[in-house]
Design an enzyme around this catalytic site. Structure first.
Site, PDB file in Angstrom:
ATOM      1  N   ASP A 192     -42.242 142.495  45.907  1.00  0.00           N
ATOM      2  CA  ASP A 192     -42.507 141.247  45.185  1.00  0.00           C
ATOM      3  C   ASP A 192     -42.074 140.039  46.008  1.00  0.00           C
ATOM      4  OD1 ASP A 192     -43.092 139.610  42.741  1.00  0.00           O
ATOM      5  OD2 ASP A 192     -40.917 139.331  42.778  1.00  0.00           O
ATOM      6  N   THR A 193     -40.923 140.137  46.631  1.00  0.00           N
ATOM      7  CA  THR A 193     -40.406 139.047  47.459  1.00  0.00           C
ATOM      8  C   THR A 193     -41.307 138.784  48.656  1.00  0.00           C
ATOM      9  OG1 THR A 193     -38.144 139.544  46.808  1.00  0.00           O
ATOM     10  CG2 THR A 193     -38.432 138.322  48.856  1.00  0.00           C
TER      11      THR A 193
END
Length: 120
Positions: A13-14
């Site tokens: 996600d990052t």
């Protein structure tokens, strides 16, 4: 290394969001509100599901990558109030793929996938 699909999705996600932010800034958008609004075309669970389906329909992912997506998709974890469970799990599968590729040092493959997603 931890071999937990939700941990891979957390990292993915990052990386995914950083790539999207860089892409949008490079297009010349300089207003934070517009950056935030345009990022939703990529980072919401609904958008991630749509992009994953595009990748699958284009046969862009390898068999091994599709297995990682399934591994992430099938993980038991937290739910979101912003998407149905199927959409959320598919988005988690995409994020798990990005995280797993990152931890395997496959940054060029991440770039190929993200370039496909953002249309470069």
């Amino acid at each position: 290394m931890v071999d937990n699909p939700l941990v891979m999705a957390y990292m993915g996600d990052t990386i995914y969001e950083q790539y999207v932010r860089e892409h949008l800034i490079k297009t010349g958008i300089c207003k934070i509100g517009e950056l935030q609004q345009r990022s939703l075309d990529y980072v919401s669970a609904k958008s991630q599901r749509r992009h994953l389906e595009r990748l699958e329909n284009a046969n862009f992912l390898t068999t091994e990558e599709l297995e990682i997506v399934k591994w992430g998709r099938n993980a038991k974890g937290a739910r979101t109030k912003h998407a149905d469970i199927v959409t959320y799990r598919l988005a988690t599968g995409l994020e798990a793929l990005i995280g797993k590729l990152y931890f395997n040092g496959m940054n060029e493959r991440i770039k190929e996938i993200m370039d496909f997603i953002v249309g470069e």
